[in-house]
Motif scaffolding. Structure first.
Motif, PDB file in Angstrom:
ATOM      1  N   GLN A   9      21.832 -18.160 -10.638  1.00  0.00           N
ATOM      2  CA  GLN A   9      22.852 -17.145 -10.412  1.00  0.00           C
ATOM      3  C   GLN A   9      22.396 -16.165  -9.339  1.00  0.00           C
ATOM      4  OE1 GLN A   9      24.655 -15.108 -13.705  1.00  0.00           O
ATOM      5  NE2 GLN A   9      24.484 -16.857 -15.070  1.00  0.00           N
ATOM      6  N   GLN A  10      23.369 -15.609  -8.643  1.00  0.00           N
ATOM      7  CA  GLN A  10      23.043 -14.581  -7.658  1.00  0.00           C
ATOM      8  C   GLN A  10      23.368 -13.211  -8.239  1.00  0.00           C
ATOM      9  OE1 GLN A  10      25.254 -12.546  -5.680  1.00  0.00           O
ATOM     10  NE2 GLN A  10      27.240 -13.416  -6.202  1.00  0.00           N
ATOM     11  N   HIS A  11      22.355 -12.372  -8.278  1.00  0.00           N
ATOM     12  CA  HIS A  11      22.505 -10.998  -8.723  1.00  0.00           C
ATOM     13  C   HIS A  11      22.153 -10.069  -7.565  1.00  0.00           C
ATOM     14  CE1 HIS A  11      22.944 -12.211 -12.878  1.00  0.00           C
ATOM     15  NE2 HIS A  11      21.782 -12.839 -12.856  1.00  0.00           N
ATOM     16  N   LYS A  12      22.740  -8.897  -7.571  1.00  0.00           N
ATOM     17  CA  LYS A  12      22.417  -7.903  -6.548  1.00  0.00           C
ATOM     18  C   LYS A  12      21.998  -6.614  -7.234  1.00  0.00           C
ATOM     19  CE  LYS A  12      25.547  -5.594  -4.268  1.00  0.00           C
ATOM     20  NZ  LYS A  12      26.639  -5.253  -3.341  1.00  0.00           N
ATOM     21  N   LEU A  13      20.797  -6.171  -6.924  1.00  0.00           N
ATOM     22  CA  LEU A  13      20.282  -4.909  -7.458  1.00  0.00           C
ATOM     23  C   LEU A  13      20.374  -3.840  -6.376  1.00  0.00           C
ATOM     24  CD1 LEU A  13      18.614  -3.030  -9.351  1.00  0.00           C
ATOM     25  CD2 LEU A  13      16.553  -4.133  -8.420  1.00  0.00           C
ATOM     26  N   LYS A  14      20.914  -2.687  -6.742  1.00  0.00           N
ATOM     27  CA  LYS A  14      20.940  -1.543  -5.838  1.00  0.00           C
ATOM     28  C   LYS A  14      20.097  -0.425  -6.436  1.00  0.00           C
ATOM     29  CE  LYS A  14      24.766  -0.313  -3.760  1.00  0.00           C
ATOM     30  NZ  LYS A  14      26.175   0.099  -3.524  1.00  0.00           N
ATOM     31  N   LEU A  15      19.242   0.165  -5.633  1.00  0.00           N
ATOM     32  CA  LEU A  15      18.454   1.328  -6.038  1.00  0.00           C
ATOM     33  C   LEU A  15      19.090   2.537  -5.360  1.00  0.00           C
ATOM     34  CD1 LEU A  15      14.903  -0.228  -5.497  1.00  0.00           C
ATOM     35  CD2 LEU A  15      16.354  -0.327  -7.540  1.00  0.00           C
TER      36      LEU A  15
ATOM     37  N   THR B  85       0.823  -1.212   0.000  1.00  0.00           N
ATOM     38  CA  THR B  85       0.000   0.000   0.000  1.00  0.00           C
ATOM     39  C   THR B  85       0.855   1.259   0.000  1.00  0.00           C
ATOM     40  OG1 THR B  85      -0.123  -0.013   2.428  1.00  0.00           O
ATOM     41  CG2 THR B  85      -1.857  -1.173   1.216  1.00  0.00           C
ATOM     42  N   ALA B  86       2.102   1.137   0.474  1.00  0.00           N
ATOM     43  CA  ALA B  86       2.997   2.299   0.497  1.00  0.00           C
ATOM     44  C   ALA B  86       3.627   2.545  -0.873  1.00  0.00           C
ATOM     45  CB  ALA B  86       4.090   2.098   1.552  1.00  0.00           C
ATOM     46  N   ILE B  87       4.028   1.452  -1.547  1.00  0.00           N
ATOM     47  CA  ILE B  87       4.632   1.565  -2.884  1.00  0.00           C
ATOM     48  C   ILE B  87       3.971   0.516  -3.775  1.00  0.00           C
ATOM     49  CG2 ILE B  87       6.780   1.682  -4.195  1.00  0.00           C
ATOM     50  CD1 ILE B  87       8.311   2.030  -1.679  1.00  0.00           C
ATOM     51  N   PRO B  88       2.796   0.807  -4.316  1.00  0.00           N
ATOM     52  CA  PRO B  88       2.076  -0.185  -5.126  1.00  0.00           C
ATOM     53  C   PRO B  88       2.901  -0.659  -6.323  1.00  0.00           C
ATOM     54  CG  PRO B  88       0.650   1.677  -4.581  1.00  0.00           C
ATOM     55  CD  PRO B  88       2.035   2.069  -4.176  1.00  0.00           C
ATOM     56  N   GLY B  89       2.993  -1.971  -6.499  1.00  0.00           N
ATOM     57  CA  GLY B  89       3.667  -2.550  -7.649  1.00  0.00           C
ATOM     58  C   GLY B  89       5.179  -2.625  -7.544  1.00  0.00           C
ATOM     59  N   PHE B  90       5.733  -2.198  -6.414  1.00  0.00           N
ATOM     60  CA  PHE B  90       7.195  -2.145  -6.291  1.00  0.00           C
ATOM     61  C   PHE B  90       7.822  -3.534  -6.421  1.00  0.00           C
ATOM     62  CE2 PHE B  90      11.033  -2.424  -3.653  1.00  0.00           C
ATOM     63  CZ  PHE B  90      11.820  -1.450  -4.235  1.00  0.00           C
ATOM     64  N   ARG B  91       7.300  -4.501  -5.670  1.00  0.00           N
ATOM     65  CA  ARG B  91       7.894  -5.839  -5.705  1.00  0.00           C
ATOM     66  C   ARG B  91       7.778  -6.458  -7.085  1.00  0.00           C
ATOM     67  NH1 ARG B  91       6.885 -10.978  -1.568  1.00  0.00           N
ATOM     68  NH2 ARG B  91       8.180 -12.454  -2.744  1.00  0.00           N
ATOM     69  N   GLN B  92       6.619  -6.372  -7.691  1.00  0.00           N
ATOM     70  CA  GLN B  92       6.423  -6.967  -9.010  1.00  0.00           C
ATOM     71  C   GLN B  92       7.367  -6.347 -10.035  1.00  0.00           C
ATOM     72  OE1 GLN B  92       2.412  -6.809 -10.527  1.00  0.00           O
ATOM     73  NE2 GLN B  92       2.987  -7.556 -12.541  1.00  0.00           N
ATOM     74  N   ALA B  93       7.475  -5.016 -10.024  1.00  0.00           N
ATOM     75  CA  ALA B  93       8.349  -4.333 -10.978  1.00  0.00           C
ATOM     76  C   ALA B  93       9.804  -4.728 -10.765  1.00  0.00           C
ATOM     77  CB  ALA B  93       8.186  -2.820 -10.846  1.00  0.00           C
ATOM     78  N   THR B  94      10.216  -4.826  -9.511  1.00  0.00           N
ATOM     79  CA  THR B  94      11.602  -5.169  -9.199  1.00  0.00           C
ATOM     80  C   THR B  94      11.932  -6.586  -9.638  1.00  0.00           C
ATOM     81  OG1 THR B  94      11.601  -3.667  -7.293  1.00  0.00           O
ATOM     82  CG2 THR B  94      13.299  -5.358  -7.345  1.00  0.00           C
ATOM     83  N   GLU B  95      11.050  -7.526  -9.336  1.00  0.00           N
ATOM     84  CA  GLU B  95      11.302  -8.917  -9.701  1.00  0.00           C
ATOM     85  C   GLU B  95      11.281  -9.115 -11.218  1.00  0.00           C
ATOM     86  OE1 GLU B  95       8.367 -11.034  -7.399  1.00  0.00           O
ATOM     87  OE2 GLU B  95       9.778 -11.320  -5.735  1.00  0.00           O
ATOM     88  N   GLU B  96      10.388  -8.423 -11.908  1.00  0.00           N
ATOM     89  CA  GLU B  96      10.358  -8.519 -13.368  1.00  0.00           C
ATOM     90  C   GLU B  96      11.626  -7.920 -13.975  1.00  0.00           C
ATOM     91  OE1 GLU B  96       6.772  -6.674 -14.658  1.00  0.00           O
ATOM     92  OE2 GLU B  96       5.481  -8.366 -14.083  1.00  0.00           O
ATOM     93  N   TYR B  97      12.080  -6.808 -13.407  1.00  0.00           N
ATOM     94  CA  TYR B  97      13.303  -6.172 -13.900  1.00  0.00           C
ATOM     95  C   TYR B  97      14.501  -7.109 -13.737  1.00  0.00           C
ATOM     96  CZ  TYR B  97      16.973  -2.673 -14.500  1.00  0.00           C
ATOM     97  OH  TYR B  97      18.081  -1.979 -14.931  1.00  0.00           O
ATOM     98  N   LEU B  98      14.634  -7.711 -12.550  1.00  0.00           N
ATOM     99  CA  LEU B  98      15.731  -8.633 -12.303  1.00  0.00           C
ATOM    100  C   LEU B  98      15.675  -9.840 -13.235  1.00  0.00           C
ATOM    101  CD1 LEU B  98      16.084  -8.604  -8.414  1.00  0.00           C
ATOM    102  CD2 LEU B  98      17.856  -8.042 -10.079  1.00  0.00           C
TER     103      LEU B  98
END
Length: 249
Positions: free
Chosen positions: A53-59, A7-20
């Motif tokens: 594989q292990q990837h690390k995303l930084k925002l 509710t604080a950041i709608p769609g954040f998780r979905q967008a992040t996982e799709e991007y990765l």
């Protein structure tokens, strides 16, 4: 909690996982192309990665520098000169700010301004070490001078945002389980003995025990203020090692 409230950041998780997921597919293509450019089978480097594989995303958010910043040639510090510790880095410069700079072989700093619909792809220390210096890790930094936060019309751009994804090799990788052999005719393309020596030193330091230990050392030396606070003994030892290496050149 790993993810912010929906509710604080709608769609954040979905967008992040799709991007990765998309960058993961891109990194696999790059890995195969790098292997082929070294005259190796496209699967030659598969053994250096975990599955998956292990990837690390930084925002990353860089706020505008304070108006009373002290000039030191590079401007208000963003990220100091360093090489990434992993295999490849896929960097999306999400805003039009300048500030990313790359060092060329002459030691000069070259601006790498954002281009629409592109990534900046950095070679990391692990790939440099694995190829004996044929693939040279990219030395880069982020300079936060005031002019980098103003557009062509003199209007403020606000904070700078960048999203790097670091493609990492297996944290348990060591010299005992590396089978990558770069052909001699490819190794012969590396004419700079200093590049070879730097790669060999990186390989010995990062892979003597495991890549995980080498990665920690790289993080501590890249962010020395944090390293001094939390890992002072590791930082002191790492900086002394760098001095000893330079003195031998």
């Amino acid at each position: 909690m790993q993810w912010p409230d929906e509710t604080a950041i709608p769609g954040f998780r979905q967008a992040t996982e799709e991007y990765l997921s998309e960058v993961d597919a891109l990194s696999a293509s790059f890995t195969a192309l790098i292997a082929e450019s070294l005259d190796l089978p496209p699967t030659a480097m598969d053994g250096v990665f975990d599955d998956p594989q292990q990837h690390k995303l930084k925002l990353i958010k860089y706020p505008p520098p304070p108006s009373d910043q002290t000039s030191n040639g590079a401007g208000f510090q963003g990220v100091g000169a360093h090489k990434d510790s992993g295999f490849l880095t896929f960097l999306l410069q999400a805003t039009p700010h300048r500030g990313l700079e790359v060092q060329n072989k002459a030691g000069e700093w070259v601006s790498a301004p954002p281009l629409p619909n592109t990534f900046v792809v950095n070679i990391g220390r692990a790939l440099e070490a694995l190829t004996g210096g044929v693939c040279t890790a990219t030395t880069h930094r982020v300079s936060l001078r005031e002019e980098h936060f103003i557009d062509a019309d003199g209007k403020p751009l606000g904070p700078r945002y960048s999203f790097p994804v670091f493609q990492g090799v297996s944290m348990d990788l060591s010299t005992e389980n590396i089978t990558l052999v770069v052909p001699d005719h490819i190794r012969d393309l590396v004419k700079d003995d200093k590049v070879k020596s730097d790669a060999e030193a990186t390989f010995n330091k990062m892979f003597k025990t495991s890549i995980g230990e080498g990665t920690l050392v790289a993080r501590v030396t890249s962010h020395q203020d944090v390293g001094q606070r939390w890992y002072p003994d590791i930082l002191t030892k790492a900086l002394q090692g760098q001095k000893d290496f330079v003195s031998k050149q």
